[in-house]
Each structure stands twice: as structure tokens, then as C-alpha cells.
Design an enzyme around this catalytic site. Sequence first.
Site, PDB file in Angstrom:
ATOM      1  N   ASN A 136       0.910  -1.113  -0.084  1.00  0.00           N
ATOM      2  CA  ASN A 136       0.098  -0.014   0.131  1.00  0.00           C
ATOM      3  C   ASN A 136       0.780   1.244   0.077  1.00  0.00           C
ATOM      4  OD1 ASN A 136      -2.346  -1.377  -0.100  1.00  0.00           O
ATOM      5  ND2 ASN A 136      -2.918  -1.416   1.849  1.00  0.00           N
ATOM      6  N   ARG A 156      -2.732 -10.540  -5.591  1.00  0.00           N
ATOM      7  CA  ARG A 156      -2.729  -8.927  -5.799  1.00  0.00           C
ATOM      8  C   ARG A 156      -1.825  -8.344  -4.616  1.00  0.00           C
ATOM      9  NH1 ARG A 156      -7.893  -6.739  -4.578  1.00  0.00           N
ATOM     10  NH2 ARG A 156      -6.330  -4.834  -4.479  1.00  0.00           N
TER      11      ARG A 156
HETATM   12  N1  EPU Z   1     -13.954   6.860   3.356  1.00  0.00           N
HETATM   13  C1  EPU Z   1     -14.825   7.990   2.954  1.00  0.00           C
HETATM   14  N2  EPU Z   1     -14.650   8.607   2.076  1.00  0.00           N
HETATM   15  C2  EPU Z   1     -13.635   8.849   1.517  1.00  0.00           C
HETATM   16  C3  EPU Z   1     -12.628   7.765   1.589  1.00  0.00           C
HETATM   17  C4  EPU Z   1     -12.900   6.797   2.545  1.00  0.00           C
HETATM   18  O1  EPU Z   1     -15.984   7.791   3.593  1.00  0.00           O
HETATM   19  O2  EPU Z   1     -13.406   9.697   0.427  1.00  0.00           O
HETATM   20  C5  EPU Z   1     -14.371   5.902   4.276  1.00  0.00           C
HETATM   21  C6  EPU Z   1     -14.110   4.427   3.897  1.00  0.00           C
HETATM   22  O3  EPU Z   1     -15.449   4.105   3.301  1.00  0.00           O
HETATM   23  C7  EPU Z   1     -13.942   3.772   4.929  1.00  0.00           C
HETATM   24  C8  EPU Z   1     -12.976   4.635   5.653  1.00  0.00           C
HETATM   25  O4  EPU Z   1     -13.224   5.847   5.169  1.00  0.00           O
HETATM   26  O5  EPU Z   1     -14.989   3.489   5.598  1.00  0.00           O
HETATM   27  C9  EPU Z   1     -11.526   4.351   5.547  1.00  0.00           C
HETATM   28  O6  EPU Z   1     -11.077   4.374   3.999  1.00  0.00           O
HETATM   29  P1  EPU Z   1      -9.681   4.522   3.533  1.00  0.00           P
HETATM   30  O7  EPU Z   1      -9.583   5.827   2.554  1.00  0.00           O
HETATM   31  O8  EPU Z   1      -8.657   4.755   4.479  1.00  0.00           O
HETATM   32  O9  EPU Z   1      -9.189   3.170   2.672  1.00  0.00           O
HETATM   33  P2  EPU Z   1      -8.568   3.255   1.337  1.00  0.00           P
HETATM   34  O10 EPU Z   1      -7.315   4.480   1.063  1.00  0.00           O
HETATM   35  O11 EPU Z   1      -9.183   3.330   0.122  1.00  0.00           O
HETATM   36  C10 EPU Z   1      -6.624   1.717   2.120  1.00  0.00           C
HETATM   37  C11 EPU Z   1      -5.999   0.463   1.712  1.00  0.00           C
HETATM   38  C12 EPU Z   1      -6.874  -0.759   2.328  1.00  0.00           C
HETATM   39  C13 EPU Z   1      -7.095  -0.511   3.629  1.00  0.00           C
HETATM   40  C14 EPU Z   1      -7.782   1.028   3.928  1.00  0.00           C
HETATM   41  C15 EPU Z   1      -7.776   1.149   5.447  1.00  0.00           C
HETATM   42  C16 EPU Z   1      -4.717   0.935  -0.244  1.00  0.00           C
HETATM   43  C17 EPU Z   1      -4.544   0.774  -1.764  1.00  0.00           C
HETATM   44  N3  EPU Z   1      -5.902   0.533   0.410  1.00  0.00           N
HETATM   45  O12 EPU Z   1      -7.648   2.119   1.372  1.00  0.00           O
HETATM   46  O13 EPU Z   1      -6.335  -1.948   1.905  1.00  0.00           O
HETATM   47  O14 EPU Z   1      -8.222  -1.601   4.007  1.00  0.00           O
HETATM   48  O15 EPU Z   1      -6.652   1.888   3.402  1.00  0.00           O
HETATM   49  O16 EPU Z   1      -6.570   0.955   6.157  1.00  0.00           O
HETATM   50  O17 EPU Z   1      -3.861   1.614   0.398  1.00  0.00           O
HETATM   51  C18 EPU Z   1      -5.917  -4.074   1.260  1.00  0.00           C
HETATM   52  O18 EPU Z   1      -4.797  -3.875   1.256  1.00  0.00           O
HETATM   53  O19 EPU Z   1      -6.418  -5.159   1.409  1.00  0.00           O
HETATM   54  C19 EPU Z   1      -6.897  -2.869   1.571  1.00  0.00           C
HETATM   55  C20 EPU Z   1      -8.124  -3.185   1.346  1.00  0.00           C
END
Ligand code: EPU
Length: 430
Positions: free
Chosen positions: A23, A399
Site C-alpha cells: 500500500n 494481488r
Molecule cells: N472513506 C470515506 N470517504 C472517502 C474515503 C474513505 O467515507 O473519501 C471511508 C471508507 O468508506 C472507509 C474509511 O473511510 O470506511 C477508510 O477508508 P480509506 O480511505 O482509509 O481506505 P483506502 O485508502 O481506500 C486503504 C488500503 C486498504 C485498507 C484501508 C484502511 C490501499 C490501496 N488500500 O484503502 O487496503 O483497508 O486503507 O486501512 O492503500 C488491502 O490492502 O487489503 C486494503 C483493502
Amino acid sequence: MEKFVIHGGKPLFGEVSIGGAKNAAVAIIPAAILVDGICRVENLPMVRDVSIQLQILQELGAGVRRISASTVEIDCRHLRTCGAVSELNTRLRASYYLIGAFLGRFRRAEVRMPGGCNFGGVRPIDQHWKGFEALGAKMDMRGGIIYAEAENGLTGDSIYLDVVSVGATMNIMLAAALAAGQTIIENAAKEPHIVDLANFLNSMGADIMGAGTDVIKIRGVSRLMGGSYSIIPDQIEAGTYMTAVAATGGSILVKNVIPKHLECITAKLEELGAEVQEYDDSIRVTRSNPIRKLQVKTLPYPGFPTDMQPQLAAVLCLADGTSIVTEGVWENRYRYVDELRRMGAKIQVDGKIAIIEGVPSLSGAPVRACDLRAGAAMVIAGLAAKGVTEIEEIVHIERGYEDIVDKLRHLGADVQRVEEPEPDLIQKAN
Ligand code: EPU
């Protein structure tokens, strides 16, 4: 059709070396778009999401030269497009980082909506959107493509994130690195990969302070130069092997880790009865006692990671007593529960809560990997179960886990990756 076949019930012993953080890598690769020079990126994990991210850059015209299995040189100096609309973008979630990187470099972006793991709930990007708008971009979405444009350039501002979001924090950092003036992100996420992206950008000449705390200050600079950077070890890959030995019993040394990043996982493994010894850059996990029940809630870092929730749940299926797992980050991340039930697990899900009644043993069964971490949970359950577990849809596991079969075999597991011809091909051959 590829699958993993696991003959379970063997304790794990030996050593495993952890690769670079997926990530972090999937954000650092698009961050190279901002750099006016050659970026040498070391300790890249060799996983599917990273290959796709590199292919996307190549498709855009970047020079990508592989120096070794885990090192690449990326040269985006001759990139002329700010449009990433091909099908490749829909294959991984992290393609949304192209929006921040394009906006930062070209003041414009056209990016097809990202794909990636679908846990069964929504994955909004409104906080990314809000951040870009605060910096002066006009945002729009039509026909599955996000359009962003900052006619007069980007200007720093204060952005308070309504939810702690890893993706929004990193995307705003990317857009702000070359913006005019200072950007402040409040209620920022604090995950180790956020610090890693900030360190990468700073090593190329950016001015970012406070990454790893909930207030990040980014003073825009006029140019980022090339350089060399080594990605941190993957917290979740390490945690997955630590959890695997907690499920099977045995004793393994997990090498090339930052023990500080693993404390949230270590604490829970100790609570369930494993012994954990920390060294400078490795960690030993031993379990010989019965597994104890526990309660856990996933939270943003430094809380227990949501990306370890399915793997820990797989261990708790074998605990002495009833455990309670609460998902505190995602709306829904329990699609894997039906698969564990096929193996004899007793789990009830009510909204964000899973109640896991421990059973003395799991039995091997045909199951599928619904997403990346759900797949890791199936592997762990299969390693601990009696009999044979066959896991389908392993593309999800690949992945994010580099050489998982070889690494597990090295620890004494009986795991094979087998390729079976598709059913219609068998018919044709007959
Ligand atoms: N959220 C919002 N609005 C946004 C963005 C997020 O409401 O604009 C909410 C999401 O729905 C969720 C929470 O905020 O409930 C956290 O989401 P976050 O944005 O932190 O997740 P992400 O950046 O899309 C990354 C990792 C995920 C990991 C999450 C949380 C990457 C590519 N993905 O996702 O990793 O679960 O942070 O730590 O970095 C994995 O590696 O298996 C994976 C899914």
C-alpha cells in the site's frame, strides 16, 4: 483456473522474509509522475497490484526500467498526458492516486474510476474530492471517468477530513506537493505507508512535515528532483505470517520488519496466547498453548488494522471460548465468513460485529478467496485445518502477497499452486 491446495494440520517452523509494503508502493509509483528526474524505487513487492500500477505508467508513456526483481527506475519526464482511462485502471483501487499526481503535475486529470477489492459495501472517495476542491480544482464525474481541473493552478489550503482516510490523506499530499503555498491536512491518517509516501516525496525535494501524526503540513515546492528510495516492509504481510503461526502452532522468525509497526498486531497475538519476541528488524512468534478468546475492534493506525481482521478471525475460530470482532473501518468486511463456515467455523455476523464461537478443529473444504485479506484468512484456516483445503479465485491473494506459496513451503507448510484447465476447455479436448 488456478487454485491453492493445502494439506493442513502442520505447525510452522523456520524463517520468512517480508517484502516491501504494497500500500506504500501503489502510491509511490504514481508519485513518480510529480518528479522531474529518474526515481529509483527499491524494495518493491512483486505482487499483481504493483505490476498493474507500473503497466499503467508505461501505458502513459513513462520509462520503467527493471533493475532487479524488487528495484525499478521510473522516468516520467516525458509524460505528456494527464488521462488514464484504460481498463487497467479498473483493476486496482489505488489507481485513484493518479488523480492527485496528475493534478499536481498538469493541473488536470482524467482518470477512470478505480476498481480493486470489493468488500460488499461502498467505497466512497468524497474526501479525496473535497481535498482537491479545497486546493482549487473543479471536479466532475461522467461516464465512469473523474475529471479534475485547476485552471489557475493549485493553491494550498486547510482541509479537515471528515473520516480518517488513508487514500484521501495520500492523494491530497500528492496534489499539494507542487501547489502554491501551504496545505494543512487535519484528521489525517497515520498509517506507516503515509509516512513512507511523505519520506519518498521529501527525499525528492518536497517539504512535508507531520506525516505519522494527525496534522500534516505540506509546503509546496516548485520542483521535485530524481533520487533513490527504499520502501518500508509490509506490515500486513508480516502480520499475516505472524497470525498463521498463531493458528497452526510452531515458531517462526519473521525477518525484515519494523517491529514498531507491528505492535497493534503483536498485542492481540500475545492476548490470545502466543509469545512474541522483538528484535531490531525481525520478530519471533511462537505458539504452543491453547488459543484464548478475545475481543478486538479494527481502527485506523495505531489501532488494530482492518486489513488483519479476516486473518485474526480465522485464528479465533479455533479459540477456547467465544470471541467478538468489531469492524470499525469498513461498512462490511465479512463476506469470507460463509467460506469459514464451510470449514466448520461457528460465526454469527450482526452488522459490523462477528461473534466467533471457537471449535476444537476446522476441516478442509473447497473455498474461495472473496478478496485479498479474505483470501489470506482462507490460507490460514487451511493451514490449521485437518484435511485438504482448495482455495479458488487466488488472483485476489496474488494481488498483495509475494511468493506466498514458496514462503509457506519454506516454513514447512504443504501448499501447492495448481492450474486446472477451464471446464469448457476440458469439454473441447474430449
Ligand atoms: N472513506 C470515506 N470517504 C472517502 C474515503 C474513505 O467515507 O473519501 C471511508 C471508507 O468508506 C472507509 C474509511 O473511510 O470506511 C477508510 O477508508 P480509506 O480511505 O482509509 O481506505 P483506502 O485508502 O481506500 C486503504 C488500503 C486498504 C485498507 C484501508 C484502511 C490501499 C490501496 N488500500 O484503502 O487496503 O483497508 O486503507 O486501512 O492503500 C488491502 O490492502 O487489503 C486494503 C483493502
